[in-house]
Design a protein around this motif. Structure first.
Motif, PDB file in Angstrom:
ATOM      1  N   GLY A 276       0.835  -1.193   0.000  1.00 37.41           N
ATOM      2  CA  GLY A 276       0.000   0.000   0.000  1.00 37.41           C
ATOM      3  C   GLY A 276       0.871   1.244   0.000  1.00 37.41           C
ATOM      4  N   ASP A 277       0.253   2.401   0.132  1.00 35.88           N
ATOM      5  CA  ASP A 277       1.024   3.647   0.127  1.00 35.88           C
ATOM      6  C   ASP A 277       1.966   3.736   1.318  1.00 35.88           C
ATOM      7  OD1 ASP A 277      -0.204   4.439  -2.199  1.00 35.88           O
ATOM      8  OD2 ASP A 277      -1.820   5.514  -1.165  1.00 35.88           O
ATOM      9  N   ASP A 278       1.496   3.322   2.484  1.00 35.23           N
ATOM     10  CA  ASP A 278       2.327   3.411   3.681  1.00 35.23           C
ATOM     11  C   ASP A 278       2.221   2.153   4.533  1.00 35.23           C
ATOM     12  OD1 ASP A 278      -0.240   3.680   4.512  1.00 35.23           O
ATOM     13  OD2 ASP A 278       0.030   5.566   5.599  1.00 35.23           O
ATOM     14  N   ARG A 279       1.909   1.027   3.889  1.00 33.82           N
ATOM     15  CA  ARG A 279       1.790  -0.238   4.612  1.00 33.82           C
ATOM     16  C   ARG A 279       2.201  -1.381   3.694  1.00 33.82           C
ATOM     17  NH1 ARG A 279      -2.083  -2.649   8.856  1.00 33.82           N
ATOM     18  NH2 ARG A 279      -2.053  -4.879   8.381  1.00 33.82           N
ATOM     19  N   LEU A 280       2.890  -2.356   4.284  1.00 31.53           N
ATOM     20  CA  LEU A 280       3.333  -3.531   3.535  1.00 31.53           C
ATOM     21  C   LEU A 280       2.983  -4.779   4.339  1.00 31.53           C
ATOM     22  CD1 LEU A 280       4.949  -4.912   1.251  1.00 31.53           C
ATOM     23  CD2 LEU A 280       7.028  -4.469   2.563  1.00 31.53           C
ATOM     24  N   ASP A 281       2.243  -5.692   3.708  1.00 37.61           N
ATOM     25  CA  ASP A 281       1.872  -6.952   4.355  1.00 37.61           C
ATOM     26  C   ASP A 281       2.503  -8.110   3.598  1.00 37.61           C
ATOM     27  OD1 ASP A 281      -0.558  -6.595   6.495  1.00 37.61           O
ATOM     28  OD2 ASP A 281      -0.612  -5.033   4.957  1.00 37.61           O
ATOM     29  N   ILE A 282       3.071  -9.061   4.352  1.00 34.82           N
ATOM     30  CA  ILE A 282       3.711 -10.235   3.760  1.00 34.82           C
ATOM     31  C   ILE A 282       3.156 -11.481   4.440  1.00 34.82           C
ATOM     32  CG2 ILE A 282       5.890 -11.440   3.342  1.00 34.82           C
ATOM     33  CD1 ILE A 282       7.302  -8.731   3.603  1.00 34.82           C
ATOM     34  N   TRP A 283       2.638 -12.400   3.639  1.00 35.73           N
ATOM     35  CA  TRP A 283       2.165 -13.686   4.152  1.00 35.73           C
ATOM     36  C   TRP A 283       3.143 -14.754   3.671  1.00 35.73           C
ATOM     37  CZ3 TRP A 283      -0.923  -9.806   2.429  1.00 35.73           C
ATOM     38  CH2 TRP A 283      -1.988  -9.401   3.242  1.00 35.73           C
ATOM     39  N   THR A 284       3.779 -15.451   4.587  1.00 35.45           N
ATOM     40  CA  THR A 284       4.749 -16.471   4.188  1.00 35.45           C
ATOM     41  C   THR A 284       5.052 -17.399   5.353  1.00 35.45           C
ATOM     42  OG1 THR A 284       6.921 -16.825   3.156  1.00 35.45           O
ATOM     43  CG2 THR A 284       6.781 -15.097   4.819  1.00 35.45           C
ATOM     44  N   GLY A 285       5.463 -18.613   5.043  1.00 33.22           N
ATOM     45  CA  GLY A 285       5.958 -19.518   6.068  1.00 33.22           C
ATOM     46  C   GLY A 285       7.434 -19.223   6.285  1.00 33.22           C
ATOM     47  N   THR A 286       7.810 -18.860   7.481  1.00 38.42           N
ATOM     48  CA  THR A 286       9.192 -18.459   7.746  1.00 38.42           C
ATOM     49  C   THR A 286       9.589 -18.777   9.175  1.00 38.42           C
ATOM     50  OG1 THR A 286      10.747 -16.588   7.797  1.00 38.42           O
ATOM     51  CG2 THR A 286       8.456 -16.123   8.363  1.00 38.42           C
ATOM     52  N   GLN A 287      10.883 -18.954   9.372  1.00 33.99           N
ATOM     53  CA  GLN A 287      11.426 -19.141  10.714  1.00 33.99           C
ATOM     54  C   GLN A 287      12.044 -17.851  11.247  1.00 33.99           C
ATOM     55  OE1 GLN A 287      13.200 -23.031   8.875  1.00 33.99           O
ATOM     56  NE2 GLN A 287      13.814 -23.013  11.012  1.00 33.99           N
ATOM     57  N   ILE A 288      12.064 -16.797  10.424  1.00 30.71           N
ATOM     58  CA  ILE A 288      12.728 -15.554  10.822  1.00 30.71           C
ATOM     59  C   ILE A 288      11.871 -14.335  10.467  1.00 30.71           C
ATOM     60  CG2 ILE A 288      15.114 -16.372  10.809  1.00 30.71           C
ATOM     61  CD1 ILE A 288      15.292 -15.375   7.896  1.00 30.71           C
ATOM     62  N   PRO A 289      10.680 -14.208  11.033  1.00 33.30           N
ATOM     63  CA  PRO A 289       9.805 -13.087  10.665  1.00 33.30           C
ATOM     64  C   PRO A 289      10.425 -11.719  10.919  1.00 33.30           C
ATOM     65  CG  PRO A 289       9.026 -14.181  12.658  1.00 33.30           C
ATOM     66  CD  PRO A 289      10.081 -15.060  12.067  1.00 33.30           C
ATOM     67  N   GLY A 290      11.221 -11.599  11.974  1.00 28.92           N
ATOM     68  CA  GLY A 290      11.838 -10.309  12.271  1.00 28.92           C
ATOM     69  C   GLY A 290      12.811  -9.867  11.198  1.00 28.92           C
ATOM     70  N   PHE A 291      13.596 -10.802  10.675  1.00 26.42           N
ATOM     71  CA  PHE A 291      14.547 -10.472   9.619  1.00 26.42           C
ATOM     72  C   PHE A 291      13.809 -10.058   8.344  1.00 26.42           C
ATOM     73  CE2 PHE A 291      17.223 -12.854  12.459  1.00 26.42           C
ATOM     74  CZ  PHE A 291      18.482 -12.299  12.298  1.00 26.42           C
ATOM     75  N   ILE A 292      12.737 -10.763   8.021  1.00 25.06           N
ATOM     76  CA  ILE A 292      11.958 -10.406   6.832  1.00 25.06           C
ATOM     77  C   ILE A 292      11.372  -9.011   6.992  1.00 25.06           C
ATOM     78  CG2 ILE A 292       9.819 -10.931   5.597  1.00 25.06           C
ATOM     79  CD1 ILE A 292      10.480 -13.838   5.763  1.00 25.06           C
ATOM     80  N   GLN A 293      10.869  -8.705   8.169  1.00 27.17           N
ATOM     81  CA  GLN A 293      10.313  -7.372   8.412  1.00 27.17           C
ATOM     82  C   GLN A 293      11.377  -6.295   8.212  1.00 27.17           C
ATOM     83  OE1 GLN A 293       9.483  -6.249  12.489  1.00 27.17           O
ATOM     84  NE2 GLN A 293       7.563  -5.256  11.893  1.00 27.17           N
ATOM     85  N   ASP A 294      12.572  -6.511   8.776  1.00 25.21           N
ATOM     86  CA  ASP A 294      13.654  -5.528   8.656  1.00 25.21           C
ATOM     87  C   ASP A 294      14.040  -5.291   7.201  1.00 25.21           C
ATOM     88  OD1 ASP A 294      13.801  -5.158  11.379  1.00 25.21           O
ATOM     89  OD2 ASP A 294      15.409  -6.613  11.679  1.00 25.21           O
ATOM     90  N   HIS A 295      14.275  -6.367   6.470  1.00 26.74           N
ATOM     91  CA  HIS A 295      14.743  -6.230   5.090  1.00 26.74           C
ATOM     92  C   HIS A 295      13.646  -5.704   4.171  1.00 26.74           C
ATOM     93  CE1 HIS A 295      18.836  -7.992   5.210  1.00 26.74           C
ATOM     94  NE2 HIS A 295      18.379  -8.557   6.301  1.00 26.74           N
ATOM     95  N   ALA A 296      12.407  -6.088   4.428  1.00 26.72           N
ATOM     96  CA  ALA A 296      11.308  -5.584   3.606  1.00 26.72           C
ATOM     97  C   ALA A 296      11.144  -4.076   3.804  1.00 26.72           C
ATOM     98  CB  ALA A 296      10.017  -6.312   3.950  1.00 26.72           C
ATOM     99  N   ALA A 297      11.334  -3.614   5.033  1.00 26.96           N
ATOM    100  CA  ALA A 297      11.233  -2.174   5.307  1.00 26.96           C
ATOM    101  C   ALA A 297      12.317  -1.411   4.555  1.00 26.96           C
ATOM    102  CB  ALA A 297      11.339  -1.927   6.811  1.00 26.96           C
ATOM    103  N   LYS A 298      13.539  -1.940   4.565  1.00 24.37           N
ATOM    104  CA  LYS A 298      14.636  -1.272   3.864  1.00 24.37           C
ATOM    105  C   LYS A 298      14.411  -1.273   2.356  1.00 24.37           C
ATOM    106  CE  LYS A 298      18.032  -2.532   7.413  1.00 24.37           C
ATOM    107  NZ  LYS A 298      19.211  -3.374   7.742  1.00 24.37           N
TER     108      LYS A 298
END
Length: 331
Positions: A276-298
Motif C-alpha cells: 500500500g502507500d504506507d503499509r506492507l503486508d507479507i504472508w509467508t511460512g518463515t522461521q525468521i519473521p523479524g529479519f523479513i520485516q527488517d529487510h522488507a522495510a529497507k
C-alpha cells in the motif's frame, strides 16, 4: 542458533567459548531476534516462555483483582480463565485490554512440576487432523482478490549471477504482465501460476559461474587437498592416551562421505505481498519473521512499524526457511 554460528567447537568449554556464547545470547535478546532453527526452540526458549507465561498469568490476575476488589493472591487460573473464590470466573480475553494498561507483574513464581497439567503429558497436536487429511492451509494456498502470480528462475549455482537473457517468447505469451529482473535471475508476473511457470521457463538465460566447485566430485577433491601436513592430527579435544590404547590392539579404519543435500521442503518457497502507500503486508511460512520485516522495510522504504509479517503454516523447511530471498523477490 546464535551459538551454532560462533567459531567454537561444540566440545569447546573454554572460558573464551563460554563467554562468547553468553554474549551471543545477550545480543540476540537486545536485538529482539525472533527466530527458530536447528531444533533449538525448546532448549532456547523453555525457561523464557515459562517465565513469560507466568508474568502474563499474574498480570491478568491483577487486572481481575482490580476489577473485582478481590486480592490477587486469592485468585486462581485454569483453561484461559481467572477463577474467583465464589466459583465465578472471567475469560483472559475479557481482561486483556485492562491487563495491557498495567505494569507487568514481574515477581512471579513458576508452577511446581507437580501442578503441571500440560507439560510432560502426551498431547495431540492441534493441527494433526488438518495435516492428515490434506486440509491444512499453507502459505502457498493463499488466494486474494485480484492477485497476480510470479515465478522466478535463479542461477542454479548459489552465488552465481545472471549474465544475459532473452525473454522475447515469454513477453508474447498469454497472461504475461511483466518481466522482472532479479539480482541473480529473471521473474515473470502473470495472471495465474501455470502461465507464469510456462513463461519463465521459456526464457533463454546465460548463467554466470559460482565461486565454489560445481560437482560433488570437485567438492571432495578440494576437501581432500586440504589435508596437508600442518592440518593433520589436529584435535578439538584431547582426553586419555590414544597411542597407548592402540598398542597391541586391532585398528579398524573406515572413511565415510556424506554429500551436500539441498534444503528442499515439500512446499516450495513462496510469499504473498500486498503493498500500500504506507503499509506492507507479507504472508509467508518463515522461521525468521523479524529479519523479513527488517529487510522488507529497507527494500520498500516503508517504516518498519508499518511492515506486517503474517507467519503461515510451513510445509517443511530443513533450514531453507531460515533464508528470506524469496520474500524479497515477491516484493
Amino acid at each position: 542458533v546464535m551459538n551454532e554460528g560462533l567459531p567454537f567447537a561444540a566440545v569447546d568449554n573454554s572460558k573464551l567459548a563460554s563467554t562468547a556464547r553468553d554474549m551471543g545470547g545477550a545480543i540476540s535478546k537486545i536485538m529482539g531476534m525472533q527466530m527458530t532453527g536447528g531444533s533449538s526452540t525448546v532448549p532456547d526458549s523453555y525457561e523464557k516462555l515459562r517465565q513469560a507465561g507466568a508474568v502474563a498469568r499474574e498480570t491478568l490476575k491483577e487486572a481481575a483483582a482490580q476489577r473485582s476488589g478481590t486480592p490477587r493472591v486469592k485468585l486462581k487460573t485454569k483453561n484461559g480463565r481467572v477463577l474467583f473464590p465464589d466459583g465465578s470466573s472471567v475469560a483472559y480475553t475479557e481482561l486483556a485490554a485492562d491487563a495491557a494498561q498495567l505494569k507487568p507483574v514481574s515477581d512471579v513464581a513458576l508452577r511446581d512440576e507437580r501442578q503441571w497439567r500440560l507439560l510432560g503429558k502426551k498431547m495431540l497436536r492441534s493441527d494433526i487432523v488438518a495435516k492428515s487429511t490434506g486440509t491444512e492451509i499453507y502459505g502457498i494456498d493463499l488466494v486474494m482478490d485480484n492477485m497476480l502470480y510470479a515465478s522466478v528462475r535463479s542461477n542454479p549455482g548459489m552465488g552465481g549471477m545472471r549474465l544475459n537473457y532473452d525473454a522475447g517468447r515469454a513477453k508474447a505469451m498469454r497472461g504475461v504482465k511483466k518481466i522482472v529482473e532479479t539480482r541473480d535471475g529473471v521473474g515473470v508476473i502473470a495472471d495465474n501460476t501455470w502461465r507464469a511457470f510456462r513463461a519463465v521457463n521459456s526464457i533463454d538465460i546465460e548463467w554466470g559461474q559460482p565461486d565454489y566447485p560445481a560437482s560433488s566430485k570437485e567438492i571432495w577433491d578440494v576437501l581432500a587437498n586440504s589435508f596437508i601436513a600442518e592440518h593433520k592430527n589436529s584435535r578439538l579435544k584431547n582426553l586419555g592416551d590414544v597411542e597407548t590404547a592402540q598398542q597391541n590392539s586391532s585398528v579398524i579404519e573406515a572413511e565415510y562421505r556424506v554429500p551436500y543435500l539441498a534444503h528442499a521442503p515439500l512446499e516450495p518457497m513462496n510469499a504473498v505481498v500486498l503493498v500500500g502507500d504506507d503499509r506492507l503486508d507479507i504472508w509467508t511460512g518463515t522461521q525468521i519473521p523479524g529479519f523479513i520485516q527488517d529487510h522488507a522495510a529497507k527494500l520498500s522504504g516503508i517504516d518498519k512499524q508499518n511492515v506486517f509479517v503474517h507467519v503461515q503454516p510451513m510445509g517443511g523447511s530443513f533450514g531453507h526457511r531460515l533464508e528470506f530471498s524469496y520474500a524479497m523477490q515477491a516484493r
